[in-house]
Design an enzyme around this catalytic site. Structure first.
Site, PDB file in Angstrom:
ATOM      1  N   TYR A   1     129.650  36.202  75.967  1.00 42.24           N
ATOM      2  CA  TYR A   1     128.290  36.222  75.956  1.00 42.24           C
ATOM      3  C   TYR A   1     126.848  35.257  74.558  1.00 42.24           C
ATOM      4  O   TYR A   1     125.828  35.423  74.910  1.00 42.24           O
ATOM      5  CB  TYR A   1     128.266  37.338  75.768  1.00 42.24           C
ATOM      6  CG  TYR A   1     127.384  38.554  74.946  1.00 42.24           C
ATOM      7  CD1 TYR A   1     126.418  39.509  75.519  1.00 42.24           C
ATOM      8  CD2 TYR A   1     127.154  38.979  73.714  1.00 42.24           C
ATOM      9  CE1 TYR A   1     125.160  39.486  75.382  1.00 42.24           C
ATOM     10  CE2 TYR A   1     125.908  39.678  73.443  1.00 42.24           C
ATOM     11  CZ  TYR A   1     124.424  40.210  74.436  1.00 42.24           C
ATOM     12  OH  TYR A   1     124.007  41.049  73.892  1.00 42.24           O
TER      13      TYR A   1
ATOM     14  N   LYS B   1     123.569  34.618  74.980  1.00 41.46           N
ATOM     15  CA  LYS B   1     122.368  34.552  73.908  1.00 41.46           C
ATOM     16  C   LYS B   1     121.447  33.767  72.956  1.00 41.46           C
ATOM     17  O   LYS B   1     120.046  33.632  72.713  1.00 41.46           O
ATOM     18  CB  LYS B   1     122.246  35.695  73.204  1.00 41.46           C
ATOM     19  CG  LYS B   1     123.130  37.280  73.941  1.00 41.46           C
ATOM     20  CD  LYS B   1     121.437  37.498  74.632  1.00 41.46           C
ATOM     21  CE  LYS B   1     121.576  38.629  75.771  1.00 41.46           C
ATOM     22  NZ  LYS B   1     120.347  38.825  76.086  1.00 41.46           N
TER      23      LYS B   1
END
Length: 259
Positions: free
Chosen positions: A159, A163
């Protein structure tokens, strides 16, 4: 920026992806309150239909719902085609999700879907919408990233990597759009109230999604990035000021203790 100037700059219509809950829902509500017509996309069109009716009643704005599963690599192209006739001045590329836990135990297919939603979709949407915005001579794009994109986060490895890409993409496009009239802002929230965080235990310092959105829109011209949660910004600035080995080892130890 005064409300009418804001709408003239970024209106008359805004596109919001991932608008069925969380930050995306808050974007839809805030932009409707500012008089924007909306194009809303998400997988759960029943949620969007109910939202559209509510915003029509409360704000009198027109809302178009387009079902889109952005884990399908072809979905951004279909969304671009479906909005070809809309005068969209603000694109909110918000759809995304996270997969947390020890990396080797994370479902590989889920990581693949996350990569497509979190990275492929914003890249393709920006590629398609930037020429339209530049032709208008005004408008903006908001990318929803995360404070976790500032450093590789143990037990959130995939994750935080997705990002990090979004932050780099937004920063680069902010630079490229200088002098075009098109503003680019990368929103980097910390822990935010949402359906996802409501299912998690022990998360401190949750910020209301409405506050995240208000701060983002207030800072549209103050790019390249907006960090709406002072607590998490301070935390990650401390981590980034440390020797990277020490920061990562400390984060891993803390996250492992919570697992």
């Amino acid at each position: 920026m005064k409300p009418e100037e804001f709408r003239q700059t970024y209106g008359p219509t805004a596109l919001v992806t991932g608008a069925s809950s969380g930050i995306g829902l808050a974007f839809a509500e805030e932009l409707a309150a500012r008089g924007f017509d909306l194009v809303l996309t998400a997988r759960r069109t029943d949620h969007l239909d109910a939202l559209a009716q509510r915003l029509l009643s409360s704000c009198g704005v027109r809302t178009r719902v387009i079902g889109a599963d952005l884990s399908d690599p072809a979905a951004p192209g279909r969304l671009l085609a479906a909005t070809a006739g809309d005068d969209i001045g603000l694109v909110v590329s918000n759809a995304g999700f996270n997969v947390k836990g020890a990396y080797e135990t994370t479902d590989a297919a889920a990581m693949g879907r996350m990569l497509t939603v979190n990275c492929h979709a914003p890249m393709q949407l920006a590629h398609g919408f930037l020429p339209r915005l530049k032709a208008r001579g005004k408008g903006g794009i908001v990318f929803t990233a995360s404070i976790e994109g500032l450093i590789g986060c143990p037990y959130s490895a995939a994750y935080s990597a997705t990002k990090a890409l979004v932050i780099s993409l937004g920063e680069a496009l902010w630079g490229e759009m200088q002098g075009t009239g098109v503003d680019v802002l990368t929103l980097c929230p910390g822990a935010t109230e949402s359906e996802a965080t409501a299912k998690m235990e022990g998360i401190a310092h949750l910020q209301p999604a409405a506050d995240v959105v208000r701060l983002a829109l207030e800072n549209m011209r103050e790019g390249p990035a907006c960090f709406p949660h002072a607590h998490y910004l301070e935390m990650f600035e401390r981590l980034r000021a440390m020797p990277r080995r020490d920061a990562l080892a400390g984060m891993a130890q803390s996250m492992k203790a919570l697992a």
